[in-house]
Design a protein around this motif. Structure first.
Motif, PDB file in Angstrom:
ATOM      1  N   GLY A   1      -5.780   9.425  -9.753  1.00 41.46           N
ATOM      2  CA  GLY A   1      -6.035   9.240  -8.336  1.00 41.46           C
ATOM      3  C   GLY A   1      -4.852   8.643  -7.609  1.00 41.46           C
ATOM      4  O   GLY A   1      -3.904   8.142  -8.228  1.00 41.46           O
ATOM      5  N   VAL A   2      -4.898   8.674  -6.294  1.00 49.33           N
ATOM      6  CA  VAL A   2      -3.876   8.054  -5.464  1.00 49.33           C
ATOM      7  C   VAL A   2      -4.538   7.532  -4.197  1.00 49.33           C
ATOM      8  O   VAL A   2      -5.540   8.090  -3.733  1.00 49.33           O
ATOM      9  CB  VAL A   2      -2.734   9.052  -5.118  1.00 49.33           C
ATOM     10  CG1 VAL A   2      -3.239  10.197  -4.237  1.00 49.33           C
ATOM     11  CG2 VAL A   2      -1.562   8.340  -4.448  1.00 49.33           C
ATOM     12  N   THR A   3      -4.013   6.441  -3.668  1.00 46.57           N
ATOM     13  CA  THR A   3      -4.445   5.920  -2.376  1.00 46.57           C
ATOM     14  C   THR A   3      -3.308   5.078  -1.819  1.00 46.57           C
ATOM     15  O   THR A   3      -2.216   5.022  -2.390  1.00 46.57           O
ATOM     16  CB  THR A   3      -5.757   5.125  -2.489  1.00 46.57           C
ATOM     17  OG1 THR A   3      -6.265   4.872  -1.172  1.00 46.57           O
ATOM     18  CG2 THR A   3      -5.574   3.804  -3.213  1.00 46.57           C
ATOM     19  N   VAL A   4      -3.571   4.401  -0.705  1.00 47.17           N
ATOM     20  CA  VAL A   4      -2.542   3.615  -0.028  1.00 47.17           C
ATOM     21  C   VAL A   4      -2.638   2.160  -0.463  1.00 47.17           C
ATOM     22  O   VAL A   4      -3.741   1.615  -0.619  1.00 47.17           O
ATOM     23  CB  VAL A   4      -2.683   3.746   1.506  1.00 47.17           C
ATOM     24  CG1 VAL A   4      -1.659   2.876   2.229  1.00 47.17           C
ATOM     25  CG2 VAL A   4      -2.524   5.202   1.917  1.00 47.17           C
TER      26      VAL A   4
ATOM     27  N   GLU B   1       0.622   9.692   4.258  1.00 55.01           N
ATOM     28  CA  GLU B   1       1.378  10.942   4.223  1.00 55.01           C
ATOM     29  C   GLU B   1       1.931  11.193   2.822  1.00 55.01           C
ATOM     30  O   GLU B   1       1.844  12.307   2.307  1.00 55.01           O
ATOM     31  CB  GLU B   1       2.508  10.915   5.259  1.00 55.01           C
ATOM     32  CG  GLU B   1       2.015  10.999   6.697  1.00 55.01           C
ATOM     33  CD  GLU B   1       3.153  11.211   7.677  1.00 55.01           C
ATOM     34  OE1 GLU B   1       4.323  10.950   7.313  1.00 55.01           O
ATOM     35  OE2 GLU B   1       2.876  11.654   8.806  1.00 55.01           O
ATOM     36  N   ASN B   2       2.499  10.161   2.195  1.00 53.15           N
ATOM     37  CA  ASN B   2       3.003  10.314   0.828  1.00 53.15           C
ATOM     38  C   ASN B   2       1.873  10.650  -0.135  1.00 53.15           C
ATOM     39  O   ASN B   2       2.039  11.480  -1.035  1.00 53.15           O
ATOM     40  CB  ASN B   2       3.703   9.033   0.377  1.00 53.15           C
ATOM     41  CG  ASN B   2       5.057   8.842   1.026  1.00 53.15           C
ATOM     42  OD1 ASN B   2       5.634   9.779   1.572  1.00 53.15           O
ATOM     43  ND2 ASN B   2       5.577   7.624   0.980  1.00 53.15           N
ATOM     44  N   ALA B   3       0.734   9.999   0.048  1.00 53.79           N
ATOM     45  CA  ALA B   3      -0.409  10.253  -0.831  1.00 53.79           C
ATOM     46  C   ALA B   3      -0.892  11.695  -0.701  1.00 53.79           C
ATOM     47  O   ALA B   3      -1.196  12.359  -1.704  1.00 53.79           O
ATOM     48  CB  ALA B   3      -1.530   9.281  -0.512  1.00 53.79           C
ATOM     49  N   LEU B   4      -0.967  12.198   0.520  1.00 53.68           N
ATOM     50  CA  LEU B   4      -1.399  13.578   0.744  1.00 53.68           C
ATOM     51  C   LEU B   4      -0.413  14.570   0.128  1.00 53.68           C
ATOM     52  O   LEU B   4      -0.822  15.571  -0.473  1.00 53.68           O
ATOM     53  CB  LEU B   4      -1.549  13.840   2.240  1.00 53.68           C
ATOM     54  CG  LEU B   4      -2.785  13.231   2.907  1.00 53.68           C
ATOM     55  CD1 LEU B   4      -2.611  13.167   4.416  1.00 53.68           C
ATOM     56  CD2 LEU B   4      -4.045  14.024   2.555  1.00 53.68           C
TER      57      LEU B   4
ATOM     58  N   ILE C   1      -5.710   4.832 -10.619  1.00 53.62           N
ATOM     59  CA  ILE C   1      -5.347   5.135  -9.236  1.00 53.62           C
ATOM     60  C   ILE C   1      -3.977   4.540  -8.922  1.00 53.62           C
ATOM     61  O   ILE C   1      -3.789   3.316  -8.998  1.00 53.62           O
ATOM     62  CB  ILE C   1      -6.394   4.590  -8.237  1.00 53.62           C
ATOM     63  CG1 ILE C   1      -7.770   5.188  -8.526  1.00 53.62           C
ATOM     64  CG2 ILE C   1      -5.977   4.902  -6.801  1.00 53.62           C
ATOM     65  CD1 ILE C   1      -8.867   4.667  -7.627  1.00 53.62           C
ATOM     66  N   GLU C   2      -3.036   5.385  -8.563  1.00 55.06           N
ATOM     67  CA  GLU C   2      -1.710   4.933  -8.142  1.00 55.06           C
ATOM     68  C   GLU C   2      -1.750   4.606  -6.652  1.00 55.06           C
ATOM     69  O   GLU C   2      -2.445   5.290  -5.881  1.00 55.06           O
ATOM     70  CB  GLU C   2      -0.676   6.027  -8.395  1.00 55.06           C
ATOM     71  CG  GLU C   2       0.747   5.649  -8.014  1.00 55.06           C
ATOM     72  CD  GLU C   2       1.751   6.737  -8.314  1.00 55.06           C
ATOM     73  OE1 GLU C   2       2.919   6.596  -7.895  1.00 55.06           O
ATOM     74  OE2 GLU C   2       1.365   7.737  -8.963  1.00 55.06           O
ATOM     75  N   THR C   3      -1.036   3.569  -6.247  1.00 54.66           N
ATOM     76  CA  THR C   3      -0.963   3.234  -4.825  1.00 54.66           C
ATOM     77  C   THR C   3       0.429   3.525  -4.297  1.00 54.66           C
ATOM     78  O   THR C   3       1.428   3.268  -4.975  1.00 54.66           O
ATOM     79  CB  THR C   3      -1.318   1.758  -4.569  1.00 54.66           C
ATOM     80  OG1 THR C   3      -0.437   0.914  -5.320  1.00 54.66           O
ATOM     81  CG2 THR C   3      -2.748   1.464  -4.981  1.00 54.66           C
TER      82      THR C   3
END
Length: 253
Positions: free
Chosen positions: A131-134, A160-163, A153-155
Motif C-alpha cells: 500500500g501507499v499513502t501520504v 500526487e506521488n502516491a497516485l 503501507i509506504e508513506t
C-alpha cells in the motif's frame, strides 16, 4: 469527544486580533494552494473560515504552511492557530482541541489499478499487498492501529506521488479520501485508476484550535463552537463543497 484541556486563561480571547489557519494543501475540494497566490489556500474549508471569521468577529487568514506533516508541526509549535480540517486522533488531541461540530464527513477509499483490481470488502483483504499513502495521514484511530500492525503501507510526501506510484505499479493500492484523490488523478490524467466498492472509514473532518496558539482560551473555543454549529446547521458546507468542486475543475482544465 474528550473534554477540552484548558491551558490558558479565558482572557486570552479578548486580546486575539487575528487567527492564522492552515491545513492539508492537497485536499480539494476542501483545501488547495491558490494558483494566483502560492501563500494562500483556497477551497470549501477556506471559504468556511471566512464565514466563521464574520461570526466570531476575528479575521482568519488561511495560509499555505507547507506539506501536511509540517502544518501539524506548526500547530504543535504555535506558529499556526487553526487547522481547517483534521480527523480526530488521541495523539493530535494532545496539542490541539477539536471544535465539536465537524465541518463534514469524508469517505476514505481504496484506490487500485484497473489492470490489477483488489477484491476488497474488509480491512483484512489488504494483508499481503503493498500500500501507499501520504505521510502523517490518519484514517481513524482503529484503522491506524490495524494498519500499523497488519499492513505494509509506504508513506510519501504528496498524494500526487502516491497516485503516480500506484499508476506505475509500484504499489498495489492507495488509501486516501475519495474526493481529493479523484481531483488529483483527473489533473494528472491518470485514467487507469478506480476505487474499490468498499470503504476504509467514514470520518468526521474537524476544525481544531492549537493549544500553543497565543489566542487559545476557553472563551475563544466556545465562540468557535457556537459559530461552527450555526454554520453547519445551515447546510452551508454542502454548498461550498459543490462550488469548489466546480472551481477545481475550471482551474485544471
Amino acid at each position: 469527544m474528550p473534554a477540552l484541556l484548558l491551558c490558558q486563561p479565558a482572557t486570552a480571547a479578548a486580546g486575539c486580533t487575528r487567527l492564522l489557519a492552515s491545513g492539508n494543501p492537497e485536499y480539494p475540494p476542501y483545501l488547495w494552494v491558490d494558483p494566483n497566490d502560492s501563500k494562500r489556500l483556497v477551497g470549501a474549508a477556506a471559504d468556511m473560515m471566512q464565514l466563521l471569521s464574520r461570526e466570531v468577529g476575528i479575521p482568519i487568514s488561511v495560509n499555505y504552511a507547507g506539506p501536511w506533516a509540517r502544518v501539524q508541526k506548526s500547530v504543535r509549535d504555535g506558529r499556526v492557530d487553526l487547522i481547517a480540517g483534521a480527523f480526530y486522533t488521541q495523539s493530535r488531541r494532545q496539542y490541539m482541541s477539536y471544535i465539536q461540530t465537524p465541518l463534514t464527513i469524508t469517505r476514505t477509499a481504496i484506490w487500485m489499478r484497473d489492470s490489477k483490481p483488489l477484491n476488497y470488502n474488509h480491512w483484512l483483504d489488504l494483508v499481503g499487498y503493498r500500500g501507499v499513502t501520504v505521510v502523517n495521514n490518519s484514517f481513524g484511530e482503529e484503522f491506524d492501529r490495524f494498519a500499523e500492525h497488519s499492513l505494509n503501507i509506504e508513506t510519501v510526501g504528496s498524494v500526487e506521488n502516491a497516485l503516480r506510484m500506484l499508476s506505475l505499479g509500484r504499489a498495489d493500492y492507495l488509501i486516501y479520501e475519495d474526493a481529493p484523490a479523484q481531483a488529483y488523478a483527473s489533473r494528472l490524467g491518470l485514467q487507469n485508476l478506480k476505487t474499490a466498492n468498499g470503504t476504509i472509514t467514514r470520518e468526521a473532518l474537524y476544525l481544531t484550535l492549537g493549544h500553543q496558539s497565543a489566542c487559545f482560551s476557553d472563551a475563544l473555543y466556545q465562540r468557535l463552537n457556537k459559530a461552527m454549529k450555526k454554520l453547519v446547521d445551515s447546510k452551508v458546507m454542502e454548498q461550498l463543497i459543490e462550488k469548489n468542486q466546480q472551481r477545481w475543475r475550471e482551474e485544471n482544465r
